[in-house]
Design a protein around this motif. Structure first.
Motif, mmCIF file in Angstrom:
data_model
loop_
_atom_site.group_PDB
_atom_site.id
_atom_site.type_symbol
_atom_site.label_atom_id
_atom_site.label_comp_id
_atom_site.label_asym_id
_atom_site.label_seq_id
_atom_site.Cartn_x
_atom_site.Cartn_y
_atom_site.Cartn_z
ATOM 1 N N SER A 92 47.769 26.570 33.302
ATOM 2 C CA SER A 92 46.653 26.624 34.239
ATOM 3 C C SER A 92 47.119 27.281 35.535
ATOM 4 N N LEU A 93 46.361 28.256 36.019
ATOM 5 C CA LEU A 93 46.731 28.968 37.241
ATOM 6 C C LEU A 93 45.624 28.832 38.283
ATOM 7 N N THR A 94 46.027 28.650 39.527
ATOM 8 C CA THR A 94 45.063 28.647 40.625
ATOM 9 C C THR A 94 44.961 30.062 41.188
ATOM 10 N N LEU A 95 43.736 30.527 41.371
ATOM 11 C CA LEU A 95 43.493 31.852 41.926
ATOM 12 C C LEU A 95 42.697 31.666 43.228
ATOM 13 N N LYS B 138 28.898 38.061 46.815
ATOM 14 C CA LYS B 138 28.604 37.557 45.455
ATOM 15 C C LYS B 138 28.915 38.589 44.370
ATOM 16 N N ASN B 139 28.726 39.863 44.657
ATOM 17 C CA ASN B 139 29.078 40.899 43.673
ATOM 18 C C ASN B 139 30.578 40.932 43.415
ATOM 19 N N THR B 140 31.337 40.800 44.509
ATOM 20 C CA THR B 140 32.799 40.825 44.397
ATOM 21 C C THR B 140 33.291 39.629 43.583
ATOM 22 N N LEU B 141 32.661 38.473 43.811
ATOM 23 C CA LEU B 141 33.025 37.270 43.057
ATOM 24 C C LEU B 141 32.681 37.443 41.578
ATOM 25 N N ALA B 142 31.521 38.027 41.294
ATOM 26 C CA ALA B 142 31.112 38.237 39.897
ATOM 27 C C ALA B 142 32.119 39.134 39.164
ATOM 28 N N LEU B 143 32.621 40.161 39.841
ATOM 29 C CA LEU B 143 33.643 41.042 39.244
ATOM 30 C C LEU B 143 34.921 40.268 38.934
ATOM 31 N N LEU B 144 35.313 39.414 39.887
ATOM 32 C CA LEU B 144 36.522 38.615 39.701
ATOM 33 C C LEU B 144 36.361 37.676 38.505
ATOM 34 N N GLU B 145 35.204 37.048 38.406
ATOM 35 C CA GLU B 145 34.931 36.126 37.299
ATOM 36 C C GLU B 145 34.970 36.849 35.956
ATOM 37 N N LYS B 146 34.434 38.065 35.958
ATOM 38 C CA LYS B 146 34.443 38.881 34.739
ATOM 39 C C LYS B 146 35.885 39.180 34.287
ATOM 40 N N VAL B 147 36.736 39.546 35.242
ATOM 41 C CA VAL B 147 38.141 39.850 34.946
ATOM 42 C C VAL B 147 38.869 38.597 34.445
ATOM 43 N N LYS C 62 53.713 33.847 34.291
ATOM 44 C CA LYS C 62 53.993 35.256 34.572
ATOM 45 C C LYS C 62 53.247 36.153 33.587
ATOM 46 N N LYS C 63 53.176 35.720 32.343
ATOM 47 C CA LYS C 63 52.458 36.472 31.324
ATOM 48 C C LYS C 63 50.967 36.568 31.675
ATOM 49 N N ALA C 64 50.391 35.452 32.125
ATOM 50 C CA ALA C 64 48.978 35.424 32.512
ATOM 51 C C ALA C 64 48.720 36.276 33.757
ATOM 52 N N GLU D 201 41.485 35.362 30.241
ATOM 53 C CA GLU D 201 41.601 34.101 29.493
ATOM 54 C C GLU D 201 41.454 34.347 27.990
ATOM 55 N N ALA D 202 40.569 35.271 27.631
ATOM 56 C CA ALA D 202 40.369 35.598 26.216
ATOM 57 C C ALA D 202 41.608 36.273 25.622
ATOM 58 N N GLU D 203 42.325 37.033 26.443
ATOM 59 C CA GLU D 203 43.498 37.776 25.969
ATOM 60 C C GLU D 203 44.772 36.948 25.933
ATOM 61 N N VAL D 204 44.835 35.918 26.768
ATOM 62 C CA VAL D 204 46.064 35.112 26.857
ATOM 63 C C VAL D 204 45.751 33.693 26.371
ATOM 64 N N PRO D 205 46.022 33.408 25.114
ATOM 65 C CA PRO D 205 45.659 32.099 24.556
ATOM 66 C C PRO D 205 46.290 30.963 25.363
ATOM 67 N N GLY D 206 45.469 29.954 25.661
ATOM 68 C CA GLY D 206 45.983 28.789 26.374
ATOM 69 C C GLY D 206 45.960 28.909 27.894
#
Length: 440
Positions: free
Chosen positions: A31-34, A44-53, A329-331, A58-63
């Motif tokens: 679990s990482l804090t961002l 709000k647009n900038t936040l939406a982009l961050l959430e998308k990334v 570090k991987k995440a 999360e989908a690419e790095v299991p766990g």
């Protein structure tokens, strides 16, 4: 220079709990804090982009899970991050300013050096400018977006005065100023009264770099160049000349920065020299009467050492903790790969008119013509130079703000101004005043 009202300084209603460093619970899950600063309605647009990334990562790095911790920018910078760094426990990913903050945290050993990661991801040559995040050759942060400064102009008022194209040289520029004045049109809007001397300094800065070159301002704090150098003086003479000839709003000292800006976007002046953060106000569908007839051009070439340059900087973005375990570090690496892409940068440009921090970002089709024009001005510049206040001590910055007001008010000659500036610069360089970088 100033943040030009990009942000109101009200702390967001966050709960004030410090982000706990994540611990790896089982073999795989991490679990990482961002820590981000996209807490206002305007972000709000900038936040939406961050959430998308984050979702993609999360989908690419299991766990891996990312906890988004939104904190108002000054609270993050001056309170939370400062305390976390002092304790040696920053969040894994956090909003970071270049300059002094980066230098201090890097020296304390809490920032992850990114050179190898950038090489591995093929990003090492993709950023316009990483200087503010670089300490002793190591890169410690990656800017999210940037700003540039230049002239916004009213195409209709230009046409009315018989000016057919944006001026590229000082000669064309002064002809345009003369033509506008002959038509009783205020050539340059500017509000630089009371605490807003920094707005005059945007113009002053581009003037003295045009005449003396960026090396001049790089040398002030090092003592290798002087404010009294003839080419620097030339810049201030030209500033006084613009005012004396009636090219700058005669009421410059009676107006606040925001009032000067409003004079331009309500059609009462032909030009505005400002930072790209002004774009949203100029295109505001309720406030602006000029949104359909506004263009943009780079500071005209004077025939000096600063030709073809643009004032700009890339000083805010993300930093990463140096205390990461392998799973974290991987995440983090996956986050960097997904966040710093031309596609994400292009979306930020299209939705929020934000100046890209990466080279080669295609301007999206839906971007306003003004945004395209700013992008072209930036791309056609030979290089960017930072604002002088990123390079000198705070006392020097404050002294110039006062001094340009006195110059435009007729109480100070250009010669006396540069003498006064050099005296304060000498004191600051002698260590009588603390050195510290100011941010945009």
């Amino acid at each position: 220079m100033g943040c030009g009202g990009t942000a109101d300084k009200n702390p967001a209603g966050n709960n004030g709990d410090s982000a706990k460093p994540a611990e790896t619970k089982s073999g795989d899950s991490v679990s990482l804090t961002l820590r981000h600063i996209n807490v206002r309605d305007t972000a709000k647009n900038t936040l939406a982009l961050l959430e998308k990334v984050v979702k993609k990562t999360e989908a690419e790095v299991p766990g891996a899970t990312f906890k988004l911790d939104g904190v108002e920018d000054t609270v993050n910078r001056d309170v939370k991050l400062k305390a976390e760094m002092a304790a040696g426990k920053p969040p894994q990913i956090f909003n970071l300013f270049g300059g002094a903050d980066t230098q201090n945290y890097a020296k304390a050993g809490h920032l992850l050096p990114l050179n190898d990661i950038l090489k591995e991801l093929g990003l090492e040559d993709k950023f316009f400018e990483l200087r503010e995040f670089t300490v002793d050759g190591k890169i410690y942060g990656l800017p999210e977006a940037g700003f540039v400064e230049g002239f916004y102009y009213n195409t209709k008022l230009f046409a009315d005065a018989g000016i057919t194209s944006a001026p590229k040289t000082w000669d064309e520029f002064t002809k345009a100023l003369e033509a506008l004045k002959a038509k009783n049109i205020t050539p340059i809007a500017l509000g630089g009264g009371s605490g807003d001397g920094w707005a005059i300094n945007m113009l002053a800065n581009s003037l003295f770099v045009a005449t003396a070159g960026p090396e001049a301002q790089e040398g002030f704090a090092k003592g290798t160049t002087k404010w009294t150098d003839p080419a620097v003086l030339d810049g201030f003479k030209r500033l006084k000349d613009l005012k004396d000839k009636g090219y700058i709003d005669p009421n410059v000292l009676g107006l606040k920065y925001s009032e000067g800006q409003a004079k331009f976007y309500t059609g009462q002046a032909a030009m505005l020299f400002d930072g790209s953060w002004a774009t949203s106000a100029i295109l505001d569908k309720d406030k602006s009467t000029v949104k359909d007839n506004v263009g943009y051009f780079r500071f005209p070439n004077i025939g000096g050492k600063g030709d073809n340059l643009i004032n700009g900087g890339w000083s805010n973005g993300y930093g990463f903790s140096s205390h990461l375990n392998d799973a974290e570090k991987k995440a983090v690496k996956a986050f960097i790969k997904n966040f710093y892409t031309l596609e994400i940068q292009g979306e930020a440009l299209g939705r929020d008119n934000r100046v890209p921090s990466m080279k080669g970002v295609p301007t999206p089709a839906e971007a306003a013509p003004l945004t395209k024009a700013i992008g072209e001005a930036q791309a056609s510049a030979k290089a960017a130079f930072p604002a002088f206040d990123a390079l000198v001590q705070p006392k020097v910055k404050v002294t110039l703000e006062q001094s340009v007001q006195e110059l435009l008010g007729g109480q100070l000659t250009p010669e006396k101004l540069v003498e006064k500036m050099q005296k304060v610069q000498d004191e600051a360089n002698a260590g009588k005043l603390e050195h510290h970088h100011h941010h945009h």
